[in-house]
Write a protein that holds these residues in place. Structure first.
Motif, PDB file in Angstrom:
ATOM      1  N   GLU A  55       0.842  -1.199   0.000  1.00 24.73           N
ATOM      2  CA  GLU A  55       0.000   0.000   0.000  1.00 24.73           C
ATOM      3  C   GLU A  55       0.874   1.244   0.000  1.00 24.73           C
ATOM      4  N   PRO A  56       0.497   2.314  -0.595  1.00 27.63           N
ATOM      5  CA  PRO A  56      -0.791   2.593  -1.204  1.00 27.63           C
ATOM      6  C   PRO A  56      -0.898   2.169  -2.669  1.00 27.63           C
ATOM      7  N   GLY A  57       0.196   1.666  -3.265  1.00 22.41           N
ATOM      8  CA  GLY A  57       0.167   1.282  -4.682  1.00 22.41           C
ATOM      9  C   GLY A  57      -0.825   0.169  -4.976  1.00 22.41           C
ATOM     10  N   PHE A  58      -0.739  -0.903  -4.210  1.00 21.73           N
ATOM     11  CA  PHE A  58      -1.664  -2.032  -4.343  1.00 21.73           C
ATOM     12  C   PHE A  58      -2.305  -2.271  -2.995  1.00 21.73           C
ATOM     13  N   LYS A  59      -3.607  -2.358  -2.985  1.00 22.56           N
ATOM     14  CA  LYS A  59      -4.336  -2.609  -1.748  1.00 22.56           C
ATOM     15  C   LYS A  59      -4.735  -4.077  -1.667  1.00 22.56           C
ATOM     16  N   ARG A  60      -5.007  -4.541  -0.457  1.00 22.74           N
ATOM     17  CA  ARG A  60      -5.462  -5.909  -0.251  1.00 22.74           C
ATOM     18  C   ARG A  60      -6.725  -6.141  -1.091  1.00 22.74           C
ATOM     19  N   GLY A  61      -6.723  -7.238  -1.861  1.00 22.19           N
ATOM     20  CA  GLY A  61      -7.863  -7.570  -2.709  1.00 22.19           C
ATOM     21  C   GLY A  61      -7.697  -7.124  -4.155  1.00 22.19           C
ATOM     22  N   ASP A  62      -6.679  -6.295  -4.454  1.00 21.57           N
ATOM     23  CA  ASP A  62      -6.434  -5.893  -5.846  1.00 21.57           C
ATOM     24  C   ASP A  62      -6.060  -7.114  -6.679  1.00 21.57           C
ATOM     25  N   ILE A  63      -6.466  -7.118  -7.925  1.00 16.27           N
ATOM     26  CA  ILE A  63      -6.156  -8.206  -8.847  1.00 16.27           C
ATOM     27  C   ILE A  63      -5.057  -7.728  -9.796  1.00 16.27           C
ATOM     28  N   LEU A  64      -3.981  -8.500  -9.870  1.00 15.98           N
ATOM     29  CA  LEU A  64      -2.859  -8.154 -10.737  1.00 15.98           C
ATOM     30  C   LEU A  64      -2.807  -9.138 -11.906  1.00 15.98           C
TER      31      LEU A  64
END
Length: 122
Positions: free
Chosen positions: A59-68
């Motif tokens: 975080e803050p770039g990728f949050k929990r639950g984001d799909i990559l």
């Protein structure tokens, strides 16, 4: 009474047709999902072309639950890039940023030091 038996048989055959139709539809949905997954594997060159971020370490770039959506590259690792890797013995992939790249001249082996953006240490 004959017409009742006819209606009961008609209802039974409709239920069988509906059930078969639903099973065929379910099979088509599962087959389509597998085909899409295999196509993504071929296009990205990755065994797992889609990863879900499971922690807040980036975080803050990728949050929990984001799909990559991943893409394998043959280019060498560089500091600042984001990598996804597995640690032996742990079933979930790690998403971190490359901090340092250490290349061993004689063996061609490369070690990378990574850190989550929100983590205090490497």
């Amino acid at each position: 009474m004959g017409w009742i038996a006819e209606h009961v048989e008609s209802i039974k055959s409709m239920k069988i047709r509906d059930t078969l139709s639903q099973l065929i539809t379910l099979g088509m949905i599962v087959s389509t999902a597998l085909i899409i997954w295999k196509a993504l594997m071929c296009l990205t060159g990755s065994e797992s072309p889609v990863v879900v971020v499971l922690s807040g370490s980036m975080e803050p770039g990728f949050k929990r639950g984001d799909i990559l959506f991943l893409h394998m590259s043959e280019a060498p690792f560089r500091a600042g890039e984001i990598v996804v890797y597995n640690v032996e013995g742990k079933p979930i992939p790690i998403v971190h940023r490359v901090i340092e790249v250490h290349e061993q001249e004689n063996s061609g082996k490369v070690d990378i030091l990574t850190k989550g953006d929100a983590n205090p240490a490497e």
